[in-house]
Design a protein around this motif. Structure first.
Motif, PDB file in Angstrom:
ATOM      1  N   VAL A  16       0.832  -1.199   0.000  1.00  0.00           N
ATOM      2  CA  VAL A  16       0.000   0.000   0.000  1.00  0.00           C
ATOM      3  C   VAL A  16       0.870   1.253   0.000  1.00  0.00           C
ATOM      4  N   ARG A  17       1.928   1.269   0.825  1.00  0.00           N
ATOM      5  CA  ARG A  17       2.795   2.457   0.862  1.00  0.00           C
ATOM      6  C   ARG A  17       3.476   2.703  -0.474  1.00  0.00           C
ATOM      7  N   SER A  18       3.892   1.659  -1.138  1.00  0.00           N
ATOM      8  CA  SER A  18       4.522   1.809  -2.455  1.00  0.00           C
ATOM      9  C   SER A  18       3.538   2.418  -3.451  1.00  0.00           C
ATOM     10  N   LEU A  19       2.305   1.972  -3.397  1.00  0.00           N
ATOM     11  CA  LEU A  19       1.285   2.513  -4.299  1.00  0.00           C
ATOM     12  C   LEU A  19       0.998   3.982  -4.000  1.00  0.00           C
ATOM     13  N   LEU A  20       0.923   4.323  -2.729  1.00  0.00           N
ATOM     14  CA  LEU A  20       0.681   5.720  -2.346  1.00  0.00           C
ATOM     15  C   LEU A  20       1.835   6.620  -2.774  1.00  0.00           C
ATOM     16  N   ASP A  21       3.069   6.116  -2.658  1.00  0.00           N
ATOM     17  CA  ASP A  21       4.240   6.910  -3.057  1.00  0.00           C
ATOM     18  C   ASP A  21       4.359   7.052  -4.578  1.00  0.00           C
TER      19      ASP A  21
ATOM     20  N   CYS B 216      -4.890   9.726  -2.886  1.00  0.00           N
ATOM     21  CA  CYS B 216      -4.895   9.953  -1.446  1.00  0.00           C
ATOM     22  C   CYS B 216      -5.233   8.601  -0.801  1.00  0.00           C
ATOM     23  N   GLU B 217      -4.897   8.462   0.459  1.00  0.00           N
ATOM     24  CA  GLU B 217      -5.054   7.175   1.130  1.00  0.00           C
ATOM     25  C   GLU B 217      -6.493   6.686   1.135  1.00  0.00           C
ATOM     26  N   SER B 218      -7.447   7.571   1.432  1.00  0.00           N
ATOM     27  CA  SER B 218      -8.846   7.136   1.499  1.00  0.00           C
ATOM     28  C   SER B 218      -9.369   6.749   0.115  1.00  0.00           C
ATOM     29  N   ASP B 219      -8.944   7.455  -0.919  1.00  0.00           N
ATOM     30  CA  ASP B 219      -9.371   7.126  -2.282  1.00  0.00           C
ATOM     31  C   ASP B 219      -8.828   5.757  -2.694  1.00  0.00           C
TER      32      ASP B 219
END
Length: 153
Positions: free
Chosen positions: A87-92, A97-100
């Motif tokens: 998840v962190r890799s995808l967010l970076d 945004c995290e909720s989306d």
């Protein structure tokens, strides 16, 4: 147009009806034939358009009905190409945004297109076999279209 079912349970689209037989179209193959009226019964729980959608494979239909924008499709393509990602890799890496991102994960997981997995000790996601089958089907169509465009040039 209406949906009808023959005495074996096979569903068709009713094209026209006469006194003794009806012209029907098989939504999966597109073939038309006449079937005796006494072998047909109207189906009330499925619209003609839902019956027509049966010509699309289940994995592709699942993808089409649950992926509503290019970003979500791109997310699935990236997971297909790059393998399971945390998840962190995808967010970076992507502009979510995290909720989306978690909202998309919830929808895609409920549809059977994504599944949670462990990636380097943290929560991640990977596509399912259903999703891979659907992506392969639409990629094949895209490759064929692109090859045709190159040949015409």
């Amino acid at each position: 147009m209406k949906t009808v079912e023959d005495d074996t349970g096979k569903r068709y689209l009713l094209r026209k009806r006469s006194d003794t037989a009806s012209l029907v179209r098989d939504p999966e193959t597109g073939n038309e034939c006449y079937i005796q009226n006494d072998r047909l019964e109207a189906v009330g729980d499925e619209s003609a358009l839902e019956t027509a959608a049966r010509s699309v494979s289940d994995p592709v239909l699942t993808l089409l009905t649950n992926v509503h924008d290019e970003e979500t499709l791109g997310l699935l393509v990236e997971l297909s190409e790059r393998g399971p990602l945390g998840v962190r890799s995808l967010l970076d890496a992507y502009d979510f945004c995290e909720s989306d991102l978690h909202g998309r994960f919830a929808v895609l997981s409920a549809a059977g297109l994504l599944e949670e997995t462990d990636v380097a000790g943290e929560r991640g996601y990977r596509i399912t076999e259903t999703c891979e089958t659907a992506l392969d089907a639409i990629r094949t169509d895209l490759e064929t279209t692109n090859e045709s465009a190159v040949e015409e040039s």
